[in-house]
Write an enzyme that holds these catalytic residues in place. Structure first.
Site, PDB file in Angstrom:
ATOM      1  N   ASP A 216       0.473  14.132   0.887  1.00 40.15           N
ATOM      2  CA  ASP A 216       0.117  14.035   2.313  1.00 40.15           C
ATOM      3  C   ASP A 216      -1.150  13.193   2.491  1.00 40.15           C
ATOM      4  O   ASP A 216      -1.234  12.329   3.367  1.00 40.15           O
ATOM      5  CB  ASP A 216      -0.084  15.441   2.905  1.00 40.15           C
ATOM      6  CG  ASP A 216      -1.072  16.278   2.103  1.00 40.15           C
ATOM      7  OD1 ASP A 216      -1.232  16.020   0.883  1.00 40.15           O
ATOM      8  OD2 ASP A 216      -1.693  17.188   2.678  1.00 40.15           O
ATOM      9  N   TYR A 217      -2.090  13.430   1.614  1.00 38.94           N
ATOM     10  CA  TYR A 217      -3.360  12.690   1.650  1.00 38.94           C
ATOM     11  C   TYR A 217      -3.122  11.212   1.302  1.00 38.94           C
ATOM     12  O   TYR A 217      -3.623  10.305   1.984  1.00 38.94           O
ATOM     13  CB  TYR A 217      -4.307  13.352   0.644  1.00 38.94           C
ATOM     14  CG  TYR A 217      -5.709  12.806   0.619  1.00 38.94           C
ATOM     15  CD1 TYR A 217      -6.609  13.107   1.633  1.00 38.94           C
ATOM     16  CD2 TYR A 217      -6.143  12.013  -0.435  1.00 38.94           C
ATOM     17  CE1 TYR A 217      -7.906  12.623   1.592  1.00 38.94           C
ATOM     18  CE2 TYR A 217      -7.437  11.528  -0.488  1.00 38.94           C
ATOM     19  CZ  TYR A 217      -8.319  11.832   0.531  1.00 38.94           C
ATOM     20  OH  TYR A 217      -9.593  11.357   0.490  1.00 38.94           O
TER      21      TYR A 217
END
Lengths: 288, 269
Positions: free
Chosen positions: A164-165
């Protein structure tokens, strides 16, 4: 609080907005810009986070040139309000540093909740988009603007369990190029920094896994993480000052050479750099 | 120019090679304005003197050195003499670049590649090795390798320059990693098409098309060798660049994302 460096009064008359300005890299940028003569408006979600900054800024004698705004980087109206506050208080918006980033626990893709992707994108990608959109009319009127987005080497190599990052940072790097090409004609430069800094998030990580942290630092060609105020904020200062006037659309690694040394993909999958904090409220406006 | 309480490179000793070229000269002049003690180097001694005079006339400090970097022992001698005479060495800028005839790859004289690699990467390597002990003796230093003025998106007719730029970028990355721990930071600076007579001559061939390409750049203008390229070099050589290693930086107003403004081989091929 940090190493000494020279100051030159180079940002005198400039007005900067920094998101997530009370800890780590954001705090380093706020203090560096203030020492360099700028007026700075910065945010964090929780006013209690500002106690340390307020004291440091008071010590600098820069209280009149700074303003803290309690704002949630996950909220579009808060981000618009943050930029508006700078324009209202200081009459301009010259520099925007989109530093904040909410961080979710590390998890394999197959079990990472949708909500983690949404939160990470909202607090990283969308907050940077919203502040930039709000700042543009001011920059356009001034025919001058400097926008810095923050990415990470996490966008580069497919680090495990932080998809996600990584995705969010990849989006910010693409946004950097598009924004540079669209807004250059207004006198606005747009760049992205991938720091390897001794940030708030990194300190949390190090506290939990000192062995992996030591290995990570040893892998950096310069052998250490960068000091937020000296090294990371120093490079950002270069990009937003006169030296950076012809640099746009770029992703700058401010990382002691880490970018050139791909990682050993063996992070401990159970490491959650925000362990012990309320997950629903992971660090929005406080990270980095 | 922004407000400054003091210059950014005060008293740093900087060797800049190939100052006969616009990029080397622009960087040397900017360093002079930033308070550095500049050693302006070129194989053409008169060109080195002209560059040094531009700096001293503007109130800066500079000396000129005629030196053929590629001659045996010359780079070592140059760096030793500078360190002895001025008390050390802090910054090295390698701006060497061969000027060869524009030609498509199929017709290009292989010797042009030899010249491109000797005057670009090999000269940089010799100077880096020669400067190394002196930078090390100061507890670290900065090296800025400079690419061609075609930028990273020109391709046709200048394959030798493009390949030489690629070698410089790779050299910079590898040397950056090797030397970072000694605080000797090596970076690669690639400018966009600069506002110089060579470009104006090129533009005469097809003014509208070239102006369209310039307008296509994010910042819509050519590079000023002193303000834009020299500014980015100052970024890399000053405190601002103290954690940037092995990197390629474009001082190009966005040209790396666009069609090149200066692609002299475009019509040849």
């Amino acid at each position: 609080m940090t190493q000494q460096y020279e100051t030159y009064g180079r940002l005198r008359g400039r007005v900067a907005v920094v998101t997530g300005g009370t800890k780590g890299i954001g705090q380093g940028v706020v203090l560096r810009f203030l020492k360099e003569g700028a007026s700075v408006v910065y945010c964090s979600r929780n006013p209690s986070n500002n106690a340390e900054n307020a004291a440091l800024i008071e010590e600098l004698g820069a209280a009149q040139r700074s303003q803290f705004v309690a704002a949630d980087v996950g909220s579009k109206s808060d981000m618009q309000g943050l930029v508006a506050a700078a324009a209202e208080r200081f009459g301009r918006v010259d520099i925007l540093v989109n530093n904040a980033q909410g961080i979710a626990p590390l998890n394999p893709i197959q079990s990472k909740p949708d909500g983690d992707y949404s939160m990470t994108l909202a607090t990283g990608f969308f907050h940077s988009l919203w502040t930039s959109q709000a700042a543009l009319p001011h920059m356009q009127a001034q025919r001058y603007g400097r926008i810095i987005h923050m990415s990470s080497v996490w966008s580069l190599w497919g680090y495990r369990y932080g998809s996600d990052y990584a995705v969010t940072k990849g989006a910010l790097e693409s946004l950097t190029r598009s924004m540079a090409n669209e807004w250059g004609k207004f006198g606005v430069t747009v760049n992205c920094v991938r720091p390897a800094g001794d940030s708030f998030a990194y300190k949390q990580f190090k506290a939990q896994d000192i062995r992996t942290a030591a290995e990570s630092e040893a892998a950096i060609p310069m052998g250490r993480m960068g000091d937020c105020e000296v090294e990371i904020a120093g490079a950002i200062l270069g990009l937003v000052s006169e030296n950076g006037r012809f640099i746009t659309g770029q992703v700058l690694n401010v990382d002691g050479g880490l970018w050139a040394v791909p990682p050993n993909h063996e992070p401990a999958s159970d490491v959650d750099i925000h362990r012990g904090r309320a997950q629903a409220a992971v660090s929005v406006g406080e990270g980095n | 120019m922004e407000h400054r309480e003091k210059p950014l490179l005060e008293k740093r000793i900087a060797v800049v090679t190939a100052v006969k070229g616009s990029l080397g000269e622009g960087i040397a002049r900017r360093f002079g304005r930033e308070g550095a003690v500049v050693v302006a180097v070129d194989a053409d001694r008169e060109a080195a003197k002209r560059c040094a005079a531009l700096i001293t006339d503007a109130g800066g400090t500079a000396i000129a050195r005629g030196a053929d970097i590629l001659a045996p022992g010359e780079a070592v001698r140059l760096c030793r003499e500078v360190a002895d005479e001025l008390g050390g060495l802090d910054i090295l800028v390698n701006a060497g670049q061969a000027t060869t005839p524009v030609a498509p790859l199929r017709d290009k004289d292989p010797d042009n590649f030899g010249r491109a690699f000797r005057e670009g990467p090999l000269a940089a390597i010799l100077m880096m090795q020669a400067a190394y002990p002196h930078l090390q003796a100061r507890g670290g230093g900065r090296i800025v390798n400079v690419g061609s003025f075609y930028g990273p998106t020109a391709n046709c007719g200048v394959v030798d320059a493009v390949a030489s730029d690629g070698a410089l970028a790779a050299l910079t990355r590898a040397a950056g990693v090797e030397w970072a721990r000694e605080n000797i930071l090596v970076n690669f600076l690639q400018a966009g098409a600069p506002d110089i007579p060579e470009f104006h001559a090129y533009r005469q061939a097809d003014r509208d098309a070239v102006d369209g390409l310039v307008a296509n750049l994010a910042l819509g203008r050519l590079a000023d060798p002193v303000e834009d390229v020299g500014g980015a070099a100052t970024f890399l050589a000053s405190d601002e660049g103290c954690f940037v290693v092995g990197h390629t930086i474009f001082a190009d107003g966005g040209q790396h994302l666009a069609a090149p403004a200066y692609d002299p081989g475009f019509k040849v091929v």
